[in-house]
Design a protein around this motif. Structure first.
Motif, PDB file in Angstrom:
ATOM      1  N   ARG A   1       0.833  -1.213   0.000  1.00 21.66           N
ATOM      2  CA  ARG A   1       0.000   0.000   0.000  1.00 21.66           C
ATOM      3  C   ARG A   1       0.864   1.258   0.000  1.00 21.66           C
ATOM      4  O   ARG A   1       0.580   2.224  -0.715  1.00 21.66           O
ATOM      5  CB  ARG A   1      -0.930   0.006   1.212  1.00 21.66           C
ATOM      6  CG  ARG A   1      -2.064  -0.998   1.075  1.00 21.66           C
ATOM      7  CD  ARG A   1      -2.861  -1.156   2.343  1.00 21.66           C
ATOM      8  NE  ARG A   1      -3.456   0.077   2.809  1.00 21.66           N
ATOM      9  CZ  ARG A   1      -3.939   0.253   4.040  1.00 21.66           C
ATOM     10  NH1 ARG A   1      -3.887  -0.739   4.924  1.00 21.66           N
ATOM     11  NH2 ARG A   1      -4.475   1.388   4.382  1.00 21.66           N
TER      12      ARG A   1
ATOM     13  N   GLU B   1      -4.476  12.010  -4.595  1.00 24.90           N
ATOM     14  CA  GLU B   1      -4.914  10.615  -4.595  1.00 24.90           C
ATOM     15  C   GLU B   1      -3.971   9.768  -3.731  1.00 24.90           C
ATOM     16  O   GLU B   1      -4.411   8.910  -2.954  1.00 24.90           O
ATOM     17  CB  GLU B   1      -4.946  10.082  -6.021  1.00 24.90           C
ATOM     18  CG  GLU B   1      -5.483   8.681  -6.152  1.00 24.90           C
ATOM     19  CD  GLU B   1      -5.500   8.186  -7.588  1.00 24.90           C
ATOM     20  OE1 GLU B   1      -5.546   6.953  -7.761  1.00 24.90           O
ATOM     21  OE2 GLU B   1      -5.466   9.007  -8.530  1.00 24.90           O
ATOM     22  N   ALA B   2      -2.678  10.036  -3.840  1.00 24.43           N
ATOM     23  CA  ALA B   2      -1.697   9.316  -3.028  1.00 24.43           C
ATOM     24  C   ALA B   2      -1.880   9.614  -1.549  1.00 24.43           C
ATOM     25  O   ALA B   2      -1.733   8.725  -0.705  1.00 24.43           O
ATOM     26  CB  ALA B   2      -0.284   9.686  -3.476  1.00 24.43           C
TER      27      ALA B   2
ATOM     28  N   SER C   1       5.619   6.266   7.357  1.00 20.42           N
ATOM     29  CA  SER C   1       4.355   6.732   6.777  1.00 20.42           C
ATOM     30  C   SER C   1       4.164   8.233   7.010  1.00 20.42           C
ATOM     31  O   SER C   1       3.738   8.958   6.117  1.00 20.42           O
ATOM     32  CB  SER C   1       3.161   5.974   7.368  1.00 20.42           C
ATOM     33  OG  SER C   1       3.114   4.666   6.867  1.00 20.42           O
TER      34      SER C   1
ATOM     35  N   ILE D   1      -4.512   7.411   0.109  1.00 19.72           N
ATOM     36  CA  ILE D   1      -3.998   6.066   0.399  1.00 19.72           C
ATOM     37  C   ILE D   1      -3.038   6.112   1.586  1.00 19.72           C
ATOM     38  O   ILE D   1      -3.107   5.283   2.499  1.00 19.72           O
ATOM     39  CB  ILE D   1      -3.303   5.474  -0.843  1.00 19.72           C
ATOM     40  CG1 ILE D   1      -4.315   5.272  -1.975  1.00 19.72           C
ATOM     41  CG2 ILE D   1      -2.601   4.153  -0.507  1.00 19.72           C
ATOM     42  CD1 ILE D   1      -3.683   4.972  -3.322  1.00 19.72           C
ATOM     43  N   ALA D   2      -2.146   7.097   1.583  1.00 25.31           N
ATOM     44  CA  ALA D   2      -1.137   7.205   2.642  1.00 25.31           C
ATOM     45  C   ALA D   2      -1.771   7.515   3.995  1.00 25.31           C
ATOM     46  O   ALA D   2      -1.314   7.002   5.029  1.00 25.31           O
ATOM     47  CB  ALA D   2      -0.110   8.273   2.267  1.00 25.31           C
TER      48      ALA D   2
ATOM     49  N   ALA E   1       1.095   4.136  -2.958  1.00 18.19           N
ATOM     50  CA  ALA E   1       0.939   5.573  -2.707  1.00 18.19           C
ATOM     51  C   ALA E   1       2.120   6.354  -3.281  1.00 18.19           C
ATOM     52  O   ALA E   1       1.944   7.415  -3.885  1.00 18.19           O
ATOM     53  CB  ALA E   1       0.790   5.834  -1.208  1.00 18.19           C
ATOM     54  N   ARG E   2       3.329   5.836  -3.116  1.00 15.78           N
ATOM     55  CA  ARG E   2       4.519   6.514  -3.645  1.00 15.78           C
ATOM     56  C   ARG E   2       4.459   6.633  -5.166  1.00 15.78           C
ATOM     57  O   ARG E   2       4.768   7.682  -5.737  1.00 15.78           O
ATOM     58  CB  ARG E   2       5.781   5.768  -3.229  1.00 15.78           C
ATOM     59  CG  ARG E   2       6.196   6.036  -1.817  1.00 15.78           C
ATOM     60  CD  ARG E   2       7.498   5.300  -1.457  1.00 15.78           C
ATOM     61  NE  ARG E   2       7.833   5.532  -0.071  1.00 15.78           N
ATOM     62  CZ  ARG E   2       7.336   4.855   0.960  1.00 15.78           C
ATOM     63  NH1 ARG E   2       6.481   3.879   0.752  1.00 15.78           N
ATOM     64  NH2 ARG E   2       7.697   5.140   2.190  1.00 15.78           N
TER      65      ARG E   2
END
Length: 181
Positions: free
Chosen positions: A120, A135-136, A161, A139-140, A124-125
């Motif tokens: 995950r 958008e990333a 994180s 997720i992050a 994100a990266r």
């Protein structure tokens, strides 16, 4: 030289590549996969992601035939393929590989498994690097919440994180939040 525990030392990556071709010609799949693993790692560690892609893809093909799509080694090399595509700046390909891998790791290992969480974060990266920091961030942020719940606030992965979220805020132009984090 290039070396692993059970493999001989090679004086150059070219010598290692010749050994890979010899193992292929001889039909020695075990030696081929061991040598390809070393070569892929070498290329990733030395900034030649394009050459790593070929080795990762071959390893995935071999392990998919023997273990299936969700076999442990298959999924490990799918993760490395995602990394190789990312480092080669082939973000669309990396995203596709990582999204598929995330589905399989979630199904096989569970949503809270460390490998699933790493996937995950890698996804994100890639999304952030591809120019979609908002958008990333979504997720992050979810990943951070899960890592806080599972690992606690001081675990290195939780701290990673937080740092990644700061980078994404910076990419999104929110420098104040990035500095605060």
């Amino acid at each position: 030289g290039v070396q692993t525990c059970a493999l001989p030392i090679f004086d150059s990556i070219d010598e290692l590549e010749r050994a890979v071709r010899r193992a292929m010609r001889d039909g020695d799949l075990d030696t081929e996969t061991d040598l390809r693993s070393v070569a892929a790692q070498f290329y990733l560690d030395n900034g030649d992601a394009g050459r790593a892609v070929d080795h990762c893809q071959r390893l995935i093909d071999v392990y998919t035939r023997s273990q299936g799509r969700r076999g442990e080694r298959t999924m490990v090399w799918r993760g490395f393929l995602g990394r190789a595509y990312t480092e080669a700046r082939l973000y669309d390909r990396a995203e596709t590989v990582l999204r598929d891998l995330l589905v399989d790791r979630t199904l096989e290992l569970g949503a809270d498994h460390p490998s699933t969480l790493v996937t995950r974060g890698n996804l994100a990266r890639v999304i952030g690097r591809s120019g979609r920091p908002h958008e990333a961030l979504a997720i992050a942020d979810e990943l951070l919440a899960d890592r806080l719940r599972i690992l606690g606030p001081d675990h290195p992965s939780t701290l990673d994180s937080r740092g990644h979220i700061a980078q994404l805020h910076d990419l999104a132009g929110d420098h104040v939040t990035a500095l605060r984090l």
